[in-house]
Design an enzyme around this catalytic site. Structure first.
Site, PDB file in Angstrom:
ATOM      1  N   LYS A  19       0.833  -1.214   0.000  1.00 43.10           N
ATOM      2  CA  LYS A  19       0.000   0.000   0.000  1.00 43.10           C
ATOM      3  C   LYS A  19       0.861   1.256   0.000  1.00 43.10           C
ATOM      4  O   LYS A  19       0.628   2.181  -0.779  1.00 43.10           O
ATOM      5  CB  LYS A  19      -0.940  -0.041   1.218  1.00 43.10           C
ATOM      6  CG  LYS A  19      -1.902   1.114   1.310  1.00 43.10           C
ATOM      7  CD  LYS A  19      -3.107   0.755   2.152  1.00 43.10           C
ATOM      8  CE  LYS A  19      -2.877   0.830   3.641  1.00 43.10           C
ATOM      9  NZ  LYS A  19      -2.659   2.212   4.138  1.00 43.10           N
ATOM     10  N   SER A  20       1.848   1.306   0.859  1.00 42.74           N
ATOM     11  CA  SER A  20       2.696   2.513   0.952  1.00 42.74           C
ATOM     12  C   SER A  20       3.403   2.784  -0.370  1.00 42.74           C
ATOM     13  O   SER A  20       3.484   3.932  -0.827  1.00 42.74           O
ATOM     14  CB  SER A  20       3.756   2.330   2.046  1.00 42.74           C
ATOM     15  OG  SER A  20       3.149   2.263   3.302  1.00 42.74           O
ATOM     16  N   GLY A  91      -5.127   7.976   5.327  1.00 40.63           N
ATOM     17  CA  GLY A  91      -4.212   8.919   5.969  1.00 40.63           C
ATOM     18  C   GLY A  91      -2.995   9.186   5.102  1.00 40.63           C
ATOM     19  O   GLY A  91      -2.486  10.313   5.054  1.00 40.63           O
ATOM     20  N   ARG A 119      -8.681  12.145  12.371  1.00 42.32           N
ATOM     21  CA  ARG A 119      -7.238  11.878  12.497  1.00 42.32           C
ATOM     22  C   ARG A 119      -6.428  13.182  12.540  1.00 42.32           C
ATOM     23  O   ARG A 119      -6.757  14.145  11.865  1.00 42.32           O
ATOM     24  CB  ARG A 119      -6.801  10.936  11.373  1.00 42.32           C
ATOM     25  CG  ARG A 119      -7.524   9.595  11.547  1.00 42.32           C
ATOM     26  CD  ARG A 119      -7.092   8.583  10.560  1.00 42.32           C
ATOM     27  NE  ARG A 119      -5.726   8.165  10.778  1.00 42.32           N
ATOM     28  CZ  ARG A 119      -5.090   7.327   9.976  1.00 42.32           C
ATOM     29  NH1 ARG A 119      -5.694   6.827   8.923  1.00 42.32           N
ATOM     30  NH2 ARG A 119      -3.858   6.985  10.228  1.00 42.32           N
ATOM     31  N   GLN A 177       4.553   9.365   7.279  1.00 45.02           N
ATOM     32  CA  GLN A 177       3.654  10.285   6.565  1.00 45.02           C
ATOM     33  C   GLN A 177       4.088  11.723   6.800  1.00 45.02           C
ATOM     34  O   GLN A 177       4.102  12.532   5.875  1.00 45.02           O
ATOM     35  CB  GLN A 177       2.205  10.044   7.008  1.00 45.02           C
ATOM     36  CG  GLN A 177       1.730   8.652   6.590  1.00 45.02           C
ATOM     37  CD  GLN A 177       0.315   8.342   7.038  1.00 45.02           C
ATOM     38  OE1 GLN A 177      -0.346   9.161   7.680  1.00 45.02           O
ATOM     39  NE2 GLN A 177      -0.151   7.153   6.705  1.00 45.02           N
ATOM     40  N   ASP A 323       1.557  -1.262  11.869  1.00 41.92           N
ATOM     41  CA  ASP A 323       0.277  -1.691  11.281  1.00 41.92           C
ATOM     42  C   ASP A 323      -0.025  -3.164  11.575  1.00 41.92           C
ATOM     43  O   ASP A 323      -1.141  -3.634  11.311  1.00 41.92           O
ATOM     44  CB  ASP A 323       0.289  -1.471   9.760  1.00 41.92           C
ATOM     45  CG  ASP A 323       0.294   0.012   9.402  1.00 41.92           C
ATOM     46  OD1 ASP A 323      -0.061   0.842  10.257  1.00 41.92           O
ATOM     47  OD2 ASP A 323       0.662   0.340   8.263  1.00 41.92           O
ATOM     48  N   LYS A 350      -4.913   5.727  14.531  1.00 39.61           N
ATOM     49  CA  LYS A 350      -4.967   5.035  13.232  1.00 39.61           C
ATOM     50  C   LYS A 350      -6.425   5.061  12.717  1.00 39.61           C
ATOM     51  O   LYS A 350      -7.230   5.842  13.190  1.00 39.61           O
ATOM     52  CB  LYS A 350      -4.425   3.614  13.376  1.00 39.61           C
ATOM     53  CG  LYS A 350      -2.927   3.576  13.703  1.00 39.61           C
ATOM     54  CD  LYS A 350      -2.114   4.123  12.555  1.00 39.61           C
ATOM     55  CE  LYS A 350      -0.633   4.157  12.853  1.00 39.61           C
ATOM     56  NZ  LYS A 350       0.136   4.864  11.833  1.00 39.61           N
ATOM     57  N   ARG A 354      -6.918   1.799  17.878  1.00 34.91           N
ATOM     58  CA  ARG A 354      -6.649   0.350  17.824  1.00 34.91           C
ATOM     59  C   ARG A 354      -6.342  -0.242  19.198  1.00 34.91           C
ATOM     60  O   ARG A 354      -6.503  -1.460  19.371  1.00 34.91           O
ATOM     61  CB  ARG A 354      -5.525   0.061  16.824  1.00 34.91           C
ATOM     62  CG  ARG A 354      -6.003   0.231  15.389  1.00 34.91           C
ATOM     63  CD  ARG A 354      -4.966  -0.172  14.356  1.00 34.91           C
ATOM     64  NE  ARG A 354      -5.545  -0.013  13.015  1.00 34.91           N
ATOM     65  CZ  ARG A 354      -4.830   0.139  11.907  1.00 34.91           C
ATOM     66  NH1 ARG A 354      -3.508   0.131  11.954  1.00 34.91           N
ATOM     67  NH2 ARG A 354      -5.444   0.271  10.742  1.00 34.91           N
ATOM     68  N   ARG A 396      -7.747  -3.361   9.285  1.00 35.18           N
ATOM     69  CA  ARG A 396      -6.778  -4.247   9.953  1.00 35.18           C
ATOM     70  C   ARG A 396      -7.404  -4.954  11.163  1.00 35.18           C
ATOM     71  O   ARG A 396      -7.012  -6.060  11.509  1.00 35.18           O
ATOM     72  CB  ARG A 396      -5.531  -3.463  10.345  1.00 35.18           C
ATOM     73  CG  ARG A 396      -4.848  -2.855   9.119  1.00 35.18           C
ATOM     74  CD  ARG A 396      -3.368  -2.676   9.265  1.00 35.18           C
ATOM     75  NE  ARG A 396      -2.847  -1.897   8.161  1.00 35.18           N
ATOM     76  CZ  ARG A 396      -2.569  -2.387   6.941  1.00 35.18           C
ATOM     77  NH1 ARG A 396      -2.743  -3.669   6.679  1.00 35.18           N
ATOM     78  NH2 ARG A 396      -2.105  -1.617   5.977  1.00 35.18           N
TER      79      ARG A 396
END
Ligand code: S3P
Length: 436
Positions: A19-20, A91, A119, A177, A323, A350, A354, A396
């Protein structure tokens, strides 16, 4: 699928692209000259949000569902969006794109779903404002009908780009990020821009931007960048996402009589803490055919059923597995003895909180998990039973508790399975293909 403990899992699979790296390939391709071709791109909702934001700024992006072709328009080739940029649940889209928008001489407005609106964005507003951009966040209750300013520091917000100057930013959080937003703005700034983090976070931006021709230097936890006249489009093959592989690592280790080969997984050391955690817990997993693809280390991972024991996770390891903590916590609940996870305050901001989501759902399944301000402790060794799982629409949490349910007695029901499409649209199909 029916989530019960009646299956074992055998065979091989390739998890979807990282994903990143997929996000970055679109963003860097869009601001480069010429064509960027991305294979094994993650067709998850988050990365599709990134594509649609750049399309709204005039970039021609072709996506045939496998490869993506980005016709870059150069560093100054984005056009002012005529509509709000919808970042969905992502995000990474929100924060990285803000670094690029900080260097544009137009105003853009960003908004996303209920989760993204909670966020924290001040973490990027602060350094990017120091560099010369302007941010304003808007009251979500009345947006977009009436634009009332707030001090919330969340989406929806607007960015007015400016003539930027380089800064040295001492980041209070280890966040790729934040680091990436500052480095991307640095492409447009006068002079050198650098970021020092308390602990090194994932370094895909540094690696990939260098590949596109940027001048990036790294030393310890500091990364710096020089302003660049142009970047050049590239061919990128995205490795499989270790964050998605993590669910199959746990599934193979926890489920009796199982053996899974996960092919083509990115094992960048800034991302691969899950491997160390699994080894520390006594997991039988090995790396095969280690190689480098598009500048990133890749391997196949062979996982076999194992008896796990508890561990302690904290400090510099946290950003390398941030993650994966939901699935590590699930592994810990089935392991013998206690596990402690600390220094992970970031879990609270997140896609959901979480720390709360993991401990509440584990306890609903009969585990003994105690939340802390910076993590949790899990007693381990309890027999887990099926339960109603509250996913908080967090992909997740949904995937981690699917794996928990596949090893718990009785039936587990998730309140929302569809959120897995954020990062792993074929998750249930891939599990079923290995089940016997
Ligand atoms: C990401 C960085 C991490 C991670 C997220 C993806 C990235 O977030 O949790 O899923 O692609 O840069 P932070 O930078 O907030 O730690």
């Amino acid at each position: 699928m029916q989530i019960t403990d009646k299956y074992s899992f055998h065979g091989e699979l390739s998890v979807p692209g990282d994903k990143s790296i997929s996000h970055r390939s679109i963003m860097f391709g869009a601001i480069s000259e010429g064509l960027t071709v991305v294979s094994n791109f993650l067709q998850g909702a988050d990365c599709l949000s990134t594509i649609s934001c750049f399309q709204k700024m005039g970039i021609n992006i072709e996506n045939n569902g496998k490869a993506v072709r980005i016709h870059g328009n150069g560093l100054h080739g984005l056009s002012a969006p005529t509509a709000v940029l919808d970042v969905g649940n992502s995000g990474t889209t929100t924060r990285l794109i803000s670094g690029i928008l900080a260097g544009q001489l137009f105003e853009s407005v960003l908004d996303g779903d209920e989760s993204i609106r909670k966020r924290p964005m001040k973490r990027i507003f602060t350094p990017l404002t120091q560099m010369g951009a302007e941010f304003e966040s808007w009251n979500p209750a009345s947006f977009p009908h009436s634009m009332q300013k707030t001090d919330l520091g969340c989406a929806p917000f607007s960015v007015r780009g400016g003539h930027l100057h380089g800064i040295h930013y001492q980041s209070p959080v280890a966040s790729a990020q934040v680091k990436s937003a500052v480095l991307l703005a640095g492409l447009y700034a006068e002079g050198t821009t650098s970021v020092t983090e308390p602990v090194l976070s994932r370094n895909h931006t540094e690696l990939m931007l260098s590949g596109f021709g940027a001048t990036v230097h790294t030393a310890g936890t500091t990364a710096s960048i020089e302003p660049e006249p142009k970047l050049q489009g590239q061919n990128i093959h995205v490795p499989g996402d270790i964050s998605s592989a993590a669910y199959f690592i746990a599934l193979g280790l926890l489920t009796p009589h199982s053996e899974i080969l996960i092919k083509n997984v990115g094992i960048n050391p800034t991302r691969s803490g899950i491997l160390k955690a699994a080894w520390d817990m006594g997991g039988n997993l090995s790396l095969l055919d280690e190689r480098t693809v598009s500048g990133e280390p890749v391997a196949d991972i062979l996982v076999r059923s194992s008896s796990l024991h508890g561990t302690v996770i904290g400090g510099e390891m946290i950003p390398t597995l941030i993650d994966e903590i939901p699935i590590i916590a699930v592994m810990a609940a089935f392991a013998e003895g206690p596990t402690v996870i600390r220094d992970a305050q970031e879990l609270k901001v997140k896609e959901s909180d979480r720390i709360a989501a993991i401990t509440e759902n584990l306890n609903a399944m009969g585990a003994l998990a105690t939340p802390a301000d910076d993590g949790m402790s899990i007693e381990g060794g309890k027999t887990l039973h099926g339960a109603q799982i509250k996913t908080q629409k967090d992909h997740r949490i949904a995937m981690a508790f699917t794996v928990a349910g596949l090893n718990a007695s009785g039936e587990t029901v998730l309140d929302d399975e569809s959120c897995v499409s954020i990062s792993y649209p074929t998750f249930y199909k891939d599990i079923l293909a290995l089940a016997d």
